[in-house]
Design a protein around this motif. Structure first.
Motif, short mmCIF file in Angstrom:
data_model
loop_
_atom_site.label_atom_id
_atom_site.label_comp_id
_atom_site.label_asym_id
_atom_site.label_seq_id
_atom_site.Cartn_x
_atom_site.Cartn_y
_atom_site.Cartn_z
N PRO A 39 -2.78 3.44 -6.51
CA PRO A 39 -3.23 3.55 -4.79
C PRO A 39 -2.82 2.52 -3.87
O PRO A 39 -2.82 2.62 -2.75
CB PRO A 39 -4.61 3.80 -5.06
CG PRO A 39 -5.02 4.52 -6.19
CD PRO A 39 -4.04 3.72 -7.23
N GLN A 51 -4.96 -3.69 3.17
CA GLN A 51 -6.26 -3.11 3.73
C GLN A 51 -6.51 -2.73 5.16
O GLN A 51 -6.36 -3.69 5.78
CB GLN A 51 -7.45 -3.75 3.05
CG GLN A 51 -8.77 -3.03 3.36
CD GLN A 51 -8.88 -1.95 2.39
OE1 GLN A 51 -9.04 -2.15 1.34
NE2 GLN A 51 -8.88 -0.81 3.06
N LYS A 58 -8.69 5.01 2.56
CA LYS A 58 -8.38 5.54 1.20
C LYS A 58 -6.72 6.13 1.31
O LYS A 58 -6.62 7.15 1.91
CB LYS A 58 -9.01 6.46 0.74
CG LYS A 58 -8.84 6.61 -0.70
CD LYS A 58 -10.12 7.67 -1.20
CE LYS A 58 -9.49 7.95 -2.86
NZ LYS A 58 -10.50 8.95 -3.42
N ASN A 59 -5.91 5.22 0.77
CA ASN A 59 -4.43 5.58 0.91
C ASN A 59 -4.08 6.77 -0.08
O ASN A 59 -4.44 6.64 -1.34
CB ASN A 59 -3.54 4.25 0.82
CG ASN A 59 -3.58 3.57 1.99
OD1 ASN A 59 -4.27 2.46 2.16
ND2 ASN A 59 -2.65 3.77 2.77
N GLN A 60 -3.52 7.79 0.51
CA GLN A 60 -2.92 8.80 -0.31
C GLN A 60 -1.39 8.48 -0.73
O GLN A 60 -0.88 7.54 -0.13
CB GLN A 60 -3.06 10.10 0.39
CG GLN A 60 -4.53 10.52 0.71
CD GLN A 60 -5.42 10.34 -0.64
OE1 GLN A 60 -5.05 11.10 -1.64
NE2 GLN A 60 -6.53 10.10 -0.30
N ASN A 70 -3.60 10.34 5.10
CA ASN A 70 -4.68 9.53 4.84
C ASN A 70 -6.02 10.00 5.81
O ASN A 70 -5.76 9.89 7.12
CB ASN A 70 -4.50 8.11 5.11
CG ASN A 70 -3.60 7.24 4.22
OD1 ASN A 70 -3.22 8.01 2.98
ND2 ASN A 70 -2.66 6.39 4.61
N SER A 90 -12.96 8.54 6.66
CA SER A 90 -13.18 9.58 5.61
C SER A 90 -14.74 9.45 4.93
O SER A 90 -15.26 8.20 4.73
CB SER A 90 -12.32 9.21 4.27
OG SER A 90 -12.56 9.90 3.20
N LYS A 132 -15.15 9.98 1.97
CA LYS A 132 -14.93 9.73 0.27
C LYS A 132 -14.91 8.21 0.47
O LYS A 132 -14.76 7.70 -0.82
CB LYS A 132 -13.54 10.44 0.10
CG LYS A 132 -13.71 11.78 0.18
CD LYS A 132 -12.17 12.30 -0.16
CE LYS A 132 -12.01 13.92 0.03
NZ LYS A 132 -10.82 14.32 -0.30
N THR A 133 -15.10 7.34 1.40
CA THR A 133 -15.14 5.87 1.26
C THR A 133 -16.64 5.48 1.85
O THR A 133 -17.28 6.16 2.49
CB THR A 133 -14.13 5.10 2.19
OG1 THR A 133 -14.09 5.65 3.31
CG2 THR A 133 -12.73 5.80 1.49
N ASN A 146 -22.74 3.21 -0.43
CA ASN A 146 -21.66 3.89 -1.19
C ASN A 146 -22.17 4.94 -1.98
O ASN A 146 -23.07 4.49 -3.02
CB ASN A 146 -20.85 2.90 -2.03
CG ASN A 146 -19.70 3.17 -2.78
OD1 ASN A 146 -19.43 4.67 -2.47
ND2 ASN A 146 -18.97 2.65 -3.70
#
Length: 467
Positions: free
Chosen positions: A135, A188, A214-216, A222, A226, A228-229, A257
């Motif tokens: 990633p 980042q 969060k890099n795709q 992205n 998100s 998800k982070t 988290n």
């Protein structure tokens, strides 16, 4: 839009920039910054000199009353990496080599001295090697930064309060906990609202609320803010100690988290961190000392963790190569009992690599170094001796991914010894070369793990063009 189209555009941009690269830069041109939005090209408009192509694109007037201008910049970094037994042989045994390419292109629009918009496109590509890109190695095309800034002046024309809203790089303190991550192929960034207050009786203040990006690996895929982070926030203050030519940071970090993972297990983490840092870079002596305590809960059980670090050096300015002799040491707590619900593993958040393969969790190290300045070549030689702080906890990567979990039966604490040699050569204002060689001798902890871990080699050479 295809990746090849972006590469063609950047290549064309570079070709037209050769005049500026080879030409001697204007003496009053401000320095290029690691964080590009910190650059300020207001002064170019008042210079009564002949400008090169690059200097012209740094200040293109759109309207003089009110003062509106746009500034452009770019970065191309080509790197080759070689690994032997990556992640101590956990990922694979044997050698792996590949090319990494990083492309950045930014536009910085200033509307008077109050409002600006900063946009930075990125493309990161891995070519060759074994396995899929990680990633932090590949994201074909993405918006790395996109934020609006409002700068409110104080009694003078200089900004007093700065508000950034949007996707941005965040650089705070020494980089041990929040870093722009300059080493990996993808830097980042955070989706954040940030407020900075400058120069209040030698105090400056900083606060932000954010989620890391969060890099795709596709095209503009992205997510923004998100879920998800983690949620990540900060309040900090910096004070100039003028009488002793030093500075002090006081800060609080917060992290929430829902997908935290430690050797003890995985689950929800809410962590509060309070710390202080004293630092100075004087003519002969430099030092950076930091302490932090963390508390909160992990899966409804108590967190109690800490870190202490000291990085000090002495520079012999009267010698030709101006050698700096340095010693860095740090301790970051580890979990005392994985079977106990309470957690003592330190969380280092979003750090730089730390200079060696292990992360800044469950760690104790001694890190002597020597720096030499040989005209345009800067050399750094270092060795790191690394132990686990707690034999009941495992080994974590710089991104706090668990490398080894077999803490229960492995009684050894010595992780190993790393030797490192770095060479940096700024060929011109715009072009630089960097080479890094690292060899990690596996200690008893690694050689007695199951499966057995091995020595690890890392080598990279990179050339950067930054305009």
């Amino acid at each position: 839009m295809q990746t090849n189209t972006i590469f063609y555009f950047l290549s064309t941009f570079i070709i037209f920039s050769v005049e500026g690269i080879c030409q001697k830069p204007t003496s009053n041109l401000p320095p290029i910054q690691l964080v590009r939005y910190k650059e300020n090209y207001d002064s170019i408009k008042i210079q009564n000199v002949s400008l090169s192509f690059i200097e012209k694109i740094k200040h293109i007037d759109i309207d003089k009353k009110p003062a509106i201008y746009i500034s452009f910049g770019a970065e191309v970094r080509e790197a080759y990496e070689f690994h032997k037994n990556p992640v101590f042989g956990l990922r694979q045994l044997g050698s792996d080599g590949f090319w990494l390419q990083r492309y950045h292109l930014h536009a910085d629009l200033h509307v008077t001295n109050i409002v600006r918009t900063f946009l930075q496109l990125g493309s990161a590509i891995k070519i060759g090697g074994i396995g899929k890109p990680s990633p932090i190695q590949e994201d074909k095309l993405f918006m790395h930064q996109a934020f609006v800034q409002v700068a409110l002046p104080g009694k003078t024309s200089k900004p007093k309060v700065i508000i950034n809203a949007g996707r941005q790089e965040i650089e705070i303190g020494s980089g041990r906990f929040v870093s722009i991550r300059i080493g990996p192929n993808i830097r980042q960034s955070f989706d954040a609202l940030r407020v900075i207050i400058l120069d209040v009786d030698n105090w400056s203040f900083n606060a932000f609320y954010s989620r890391p990006v969060k890099n795709q690996q596709g095209y503009f895929d992205n997510e923004t803010f998100s879920d998800k982070t983690p949620d990540f926030w900060n309040i900090s203050a910096t004070h100039k100690l003028i009488k002793i030519s030093s500075n002090i940071d006081l800060y609080y970090w917060g992290l929430r988290n829902k997908d935290a993972e430690f050797v003890q297990g995985s689950g929800r983490e809410l962590r509060h961190s309070f710390g202080a840092r004293v630092f100075a870079n004087q003519k002969l002596v430099d030092y950076d000392a930091e302490v932090m305590y963390q508390f909160g809960d992990f899966n409804n059980s108590h967190i109690s963790a800490y870190t202490v670090s000291v990085d000090a050096g002495y520079t012999f300015t009267n010698l030709k190569a101006k050698p700096r002799i340095g010693l860095k040491t740090q301790i970051a707590s580890g979990d005392r009992n994985p079977s106990d619900a309470h957690l003592q593993t330190f969380n280092s958040f979003f750090p730089e690599s730390g200079g060696y393969f292990a992360g800044v969790s469950n760690l104790f190290d001694l890190h002597p170094s020597v720096d030499l300045d040989l005209n345009k070549i800067k050399l750094k030689s270092a060795v790191a001796f690394v132990w686990r702080q707690s034999n009941s906890d495992g080994l974590y990567s710089p991104g706090r991914v668990i490398i080894i979990k077999d803490a229960g039966f492995n009684k050894y604490s010595y992780i190993g010894t790393q030797v490192q040699q770095t060479a940096f050569c700024p060929i011109s204002r715009y072009v630089s070369f960097r080479g890094i060689y690292q060899y990690f001798f596996a200690g008893k902890y690694l050689s007695n793990s199951h499966p057995k871990r091995h020595d690890e080699t890392f080598f990279t050479v990179m050339v950067s063009l930054i305009i």
